[in-house]
Design an enzyme around this catalytic site. Structure first.
Site, mmCIF file in Angstrom:
data_model
loop_
_atom_site.group_PDB
_atom_site.id
_atom_site.type_symbol
_atom_site.label_atom_id
_atom_site.label_comp_id
_atom_site.label_asym_id
_atom_site.label_seq_id
_atom_site.Cartn_x
_atom_site.Cartn_y
_atom_site.Cartn_z
ATOM 1 N N THR A 123 0.801 -1.225 0.000
ATOM 2 C CA THR A 123 0.000 0.000 0.000
ATOM 3 C C THR A 123 0.835 1.277 0.000
ATOM 4 O O THR A 123 0.284 2.374 0.110
ATOM 5 C CB THR A 123 -0.915 -0.003 1.245
ATOM 6 N N GLU A 124 2.127 1.156 -0.152
ATOM 7 C CA GLU A 124 3.006 2.323 -0.014
ATOM 8 C C GLU A 124 2.669 3.447 -0.989
ATOM 9 O O GLU A 124 2.688 4.632 -0.610
ATOM 10 C CB GLU A 124 4.469 1.899 -0.210
ATOM 11 N N ALA A 125 2.380 3.113 -2.248
ATOM 12 C CA ALA A 125 2.146 4.161 -3.242
ATOM 13 C C ALA A 125 0.965 5.045 -2.871
ATOM 14 O O ALA A 125 0.896 6.209 -3.277
ATOM 15 C CB ALA A 125 1.931 3.533 -4.622
ATOM 16 N N ARG A 126 0.049 4.513 -2.076
ATOM 17 C CA ARG A 126 -1.148 5.273 -1.723
ATOM 18 C C ARG A 126 -0.862 6.412 -0.755
ATOM 19 O O ARG A 126 -1.671 7.333 -0.632
ATOM 20 C CB ARG A 126 -2.214 4.330 -1.168
ATOM 21 N N ILE A 127 0.256 6.348 -0.058
ATOM 22 C CA ILE A 127 0.622 7.453 0.837
ATOM 23 C C ILE A 127 1.840 8.216 0.312
ATOM 24 O O ILE A 127 2.472 8.966 1.059
ATOM 25 C CB ILE A 127 0.869 6.971 2.282
#
Length: 234
Positions: A123-127
């Site tokens: 989920t890193e790209a979402r933050i």
């Protein structure tokens, strides 16, 4: 009170991530306790292998975003490297959610089994960041096309898909057979076999650890990421 519990069982040390209130997030405290517990297991001649489990519905939710600043990337590098370079096998027993940095911890383990309650996502790209440090343990193991899809989209996938792409070794019901095999092996045989099996991952650490830690620090410190993390905290 410790948040990494230790119990011993017939040549194994069972390390349990026990911080369910924050979904076993990679806080500075959890990372430090886990690394020390692993190092002590590596030095204990009575320990043949390590089983890494968890309490609560999450194995590990990734970086603890309630910490400001978040844990230093080099501390995560040290933890993952400790798992990979430990001269004893480490088995992840997952039956819950795994997100972001938690996936890197699963990837560092020599064997990972997952139950039906497990789910996974990068989920890193979402933050506004990227799976930088965790790529040290993931890229040598995972299907490249799956990496492209899941790194970019942050989609959630189940244990079956995690097995297909190489993040997980087997379903949870394979654990007794895995542990029986480890107990039947000699310490020297385990250590040397692990060294062979982890060559590509260890090479990634030697080549890329400093660069990826720097990338992670730059991204977490960026205005875009700080804005998104602040919104998440609210």
């Amino acid at each position: 009170m410790t948040i990494v519990r230790r119990t011993h069982d017939d040549g194994a040390v069972l390390l349990t991530l026990d911080s369910p209130a924050n979904r076993n997030a990679l806080s500075g405290r959890l990372v430090g306790e886990l690394r020390r517990a692993l190092e002590e297991a590596g030095e204990d001649p009575a320990v043949r292998f390590v089983v890494l489990g968890h309490t609560g519905p999450a194995f590990c939710s990734g970086a603890d975003l309630t910490e400001d600043p978040p844990m230093a990337p080099l501390e995560l590098v040290r933890l993952l490297r400790t798992v990979v370079e430990l001269p004893k096998p480490v088995v992840a027993r997952v039956n819950g959610h795994v997100r972001a940095g938690g996936s890197g911890l699963v990837g560092a383990c020599d064997v990972a089994v997952a139950g039906e309650a497990s789910s996974f996502a990068f989920t890193e790209a979402r933050i506004g960041v990227a799976p930088a440090v965790v790529s040290l343990t993931l890229l040598p193991r995972l299907d490249p096309r799956a990496v492209s899809r899941y790194y970019l989209t942050g989609e959630v996938f189940d244990a079956g898909e995690a097995m297909r792409i190489g993040l997980v070794t087997a379903p949870e019901d394979a654990l007794p057979s895995v542990l029986e095999g480890l107990r039947a092996a000699s310490p020297q045989g385990l250590a040397e076999s692990k060294a062979l099996a982890t060559q590509a991952v260890r090479a990634a650490f030697a080549r890329d650890a400093e660069r990826l830690a720097a990338l992670s620090g730059r991204l977490f410190g960026s205005a875009e990421a700080r804005s998104r993390i602040a919104a998440w905290r609210r």
